[in-house]
Design a protein around this motif. Structure first.
Motif, short mmCIF file in Angstrom:
data_model
loop_
_atom_site.label_atom_id
_atom_site.label_comp_id
_atom_site.label_asym_id
_atom_site.label_seq_id
_atom_site.Cartn_x
_atom_site.Cartn_y
_atom_site.Cartn_z
N PHE A 109 0.91 -0.86 -0.60
CA PHE A 109 -0.19 -0.09 -0.05
C PHE A 109 0.74 1.64 0.06
O PHE A 109 0.89 2.05 -0.95
CB PHE A 109 -1.01 -0.11 1.48
N VAL A 110 1.99 1.45 0.83
CA VAL A 110 2.99 2.09 0.81
C VAL A 110 3.44 2.69 -0.51
O VAL A 110 3.68 3.56 -1.35
CB VAL A 110 4.14 1.98 1.40
N TRP A 111 3.86 1.45 -0.88
CA TRP A 111 4.48 1.63 -2.60
C TRP A 111 3.39 2.27 -3.35
O TRP A 111 3.70 3.47 -3.98
CB TRP A 111 4.97 0.47 -2.68
N MET A 112 2.01 1.31 -3.38
CA MET A 112 1.27 2.66 -4.60
C MET A 112 1.00 3.51 -4.36
O MET A 112 1.04 4.53 -5.14
CB MET A 112 0.30 1.87 -4.38
N ILE A 113 1.45 4.23 -2.61
CA ILE A 113 0.62 5.73 -2.70
C ILE A 113 2.19 6.47 -3.20
O ILE A 113 1.84 7.34 -3.82
CB ILE A 113 0.93 5.89 -0.87
N PHE A 114 3.42 5.85 -2.83
CA PHE A 114 4.51 6.56 -3.56
C PHE A 114 4.95 6.63 -5.09
O PHE A 114 5.45 7.90 -5.01
CB PHE A 114 5.95 5.88 -3.25
N LEU A 115 4.44 5.64 -5.71
CA LEU A 115 3.82 6.02 -7.03
C LEU A 115 2.91 6.81 -7.63
O LEU A 115 3.65 7.27 -8.59
CB LEU A 115 3.39 4.23 -7.30
N CYS A 116 2.15 7.11 -6.90
CA CYS A 116 1.56 8.07 -7.45
C CYS A 116 2.02 9.70 -7.45
O CYS A 116 1.82 10.32 -8.44
CB CYS A 116 -0.03 7.89 -6.63
N LEU A 117 2.97 9.66 -6.14
CA LEU A 117 3.55 10.73 -6.49
C LEU A 117 4.49 10.46 -6.93
O LEU A 117 4.91 12.27 -7.15
CB LEU A 117 4.02 10.97 -4.48
N ALA A 118 5.50 10.10 -7.36
CA ALA A 118 6.20 10.28 -7.86
C ALA A 118 5.94 10.35 -9.29
O ALA A 118 6.96 11.22 -10.60
CB ALA A 118 7.38 8.97 -7.76
N GLY A 119 4.61 10.08 -9.57
CA GLY A 119 4.85 10.24 -11.23
C GLY A 119 5.19 9.55 -11.91
O GLY A 119 6.25 9.65 -12.76
N PRO A 120 4.91 8.26 -12.02
CA PRO A 120 5.32 6.99 -13.27
C PRO A 120 5.06 7.00 -14.48
O PRO A 120 3.86 8.18 -14.20
CB PRO A 120 4.96 5.67 -12.64
N ALA A 121 5.98 6.69 -15.06
CA ALA A 121 5.91 6.80 -16.35
C ALA A 121 4.68 6.17 -17.00
O ALA A 121 4.34 5.32 -17.27
CB ALA A 121 6.77 6.09 -16.84
N ALA A 122 4.05 7.21 -18.16
CA ALA A 122 2.54 6.94 -18.71
C ALA A 122 2.97 6.19 -19.95
O ALA A 122 4.22 6.04 -20.02
CB ALA A 122 2.30 8.46 -19.58
N ALA A 123 1.78 5.51 -20.37
CA ALA A 123 1.98 4.42 -21.34
C ALA A 123 2.97 5.20 -22.69
O ALA A 123 3.80 4.27 -23.54
CB ALA A 123 0.68 4.31 -22.11
N ARG A 124 3.37 6.11 -22.53
CA ARG A 124 3.54 7.23 -23.45
C ARG A 124 5.16 7.35 -23.48
O ARG A 124 5.93 8.51 -24.38
CB ARG A 124 2.89 8.40 -24.62
N ASP A 125 5.21 7.31 -21.59
CA ASP A 125 6.70 7.76 -21.40
C ASP A 125 7.12 6.35 -21.10
O ASP A 125 6.92 4.98 -20.47
CB ASP A 125 6.29 8.64 -20.16
N LEU A 126 8.45 6.49 -21.59
CA LEU A 126 10.04 5.39 -20.58
C LEU A 126 10.18 6.05 -19.78
O LEU A 126 11.23 6.84 -19.81
CB LEU A 126 10.50 5.30 -21.77
N ARG A 127 10.92 5.20 -18.70
CA ARG A 127 11.13 6.01 -17.37
C ARG A 127 12.57 5.36 -17.30
O ARG A 127 12.92 3.78 -17.35
CB ARG A 127 10.58 5.78 -15.93
N ILE A 128 13.23 5.59 -17.30
CA ILE A 128 15.10 5.49 -17.62
C ILE A 128 15.76 5.48 -16.15
O ILE A 128 15.48 6.45 -15.56
CB ILE A 128 15.97 5.71 -18.14
#
Length: 346
Positions: free
Chosen positions: A4-23
């Motif tokens: 649950f904590v990870w899910m909160i952080f992922l929202c805050l960090a702004g994970p790569a969307a479908a058209r983005d690539l996170r390196i």
């Protein structure tokens, strides 16, 4: 609760969307003083190993370069760590690692202590072959890798190798790789390296010269395709020791998104005397010594569009802060690239 904590952080960090690539690049501190010890600790669910996995899962990269990760011949430690990541909710099924120069015996007395076979006598500093190596983990498939690790220092045009260095000395203190990540817009080349610190030597400045040339190598080996310069050049352009010319020259071809962390510790000791932006720092060092420095980088090619970037350095009290502190003195650096710009840059 942890998930649950990870899910909160992922929202805050702004994970790569479908058209983005996170390196991302990260030194997770997963190196040990002897062969096989990292695999042992991964299988034992060592808290430091789990903390490193938690940090990576929270950042949710599509591909990540790990520096400071021990290599073994059969890739057992990397496979085991990938399983830990999958259990943490972030599977990265594609991976690459190859034998580095760190710890590779030369049979010579390179450090001049009258003996051969020591850590300072290897092609790159290391107590055993593969110590403090590199690895790539990816959510996406990887293409054929170009491994430049055997490149000889003497063959670098305009290189700064002193005449006293043996002709068989390799340039890479760890490795130099060109790793294509295969996307639906074509490959993105990860130009990965981890350099020697430009200190811990004498007036000959052997490490400073080698550190410079490890970055300068890429000036002659940039692909005619979209790329990201990625890794631990071990050089802070504002506050560190070393020769900055090669890194500065790379900015003629790449862009610095200046990723920042959310938190900076008290600027005491050496930190108070620094001139660089502390939000850019990526590693914690003794304030009585060099202080905190920016030594980990992700620099996309100029033709790519950067959506966002950051350093995983949460403030005390943040759900992820304890894991970040427990894992490593380095901080994970990430950059999000617009996949449409990847296609347009070809």
């Amino acid at each position: 609760m942890i998930r649950f904590v990870w899910m909160i952080f992922l929202c805050l960090a702004g994970p790569a969307a479908a058209r983005d690539l996170r390196i991302a690049t990260y030194d997770p501190g997963l190196s040990r003083p002897g062969p096989g010890l990292l695999l042992r600790d991964i299988r034992r669910a060592d808290p430091q190993v789990l903390a490193a996995a938690q940090v990576i899962a929270a950042a949710a990269p599509d591909a990540i370069l790990l520096t400071g990760f021990d290599w073994d011949h059969d890739g057992l430690a990397l496979s085991a760590f990938a399983q830990v990541l999958e259990q943490a909710g972030h599977p990265m099924p594609h991976r690459f690692a190859a034998r580095p120069n760190s710890g590779m015996p030369t049979g010579l007395d390179l450090d001049g202590d009258g003996r051969s076979g020591g850590a300072g006598d290897a092609q790159g500093f290391g107590q055993f072959s593969g110590q403090n190596a590199m690895a790539i983990l990816s959510r996406l498939p990887l293409g054929p890798v170009t491994d430049h690790t055997a490149f000889l220092w003497r063959d670098l045009p305009g290189g700064l190798m002193p005449a006293s260095v043996p002709q068989g000395q390799r340039l890479s203190s760890t490795a130099h790789w060109d790793v294509p990540v295969l996307t639906d817009r074509g490959p993105l080349h990860l130009l990965a390296w981890s350099a020697t610190p430009p200190v811990f030597d004498g007036p000959e400045d052997l490490n400073g010269r080698r550190n410079h040339d490890e970055a300068a190598f890429w000036l002659d080996h940039l692909p005619a395709a979209p790329f990201v310069l990625l890794g631990n050049p071990n050089l802070d352009l504002a506050d560190g020791d070393g020769r900055a010319q090669a890194m500065t020259a790379l900015l003629d071809h790449a862009q610095d998104p200046r990723p920042k962390g959310a938190f900076q510790p008290d600027q005491a000791g050496a930190n108070a005397r620094q001139t660089g932006d502390p939000a850019l720092d990526t590693a914690v060092y003794d304030p009585a010594g060099p202080g905190n420095l920016r030594v980990d980088y992700a620099w996309p090619a100029k033709g790519l569009r950067v959506i966002a970037s950051g350093v995983i350095w949460p403030a005390p009290g943040d759900p992820l802060a304890a894991a970040v502190e427990a894992a490593s003195n380095h901080r994970l650096v990430w950059v999000d690239i617009d996949l449409d710009s990847l296609e347009a840059a070809r």
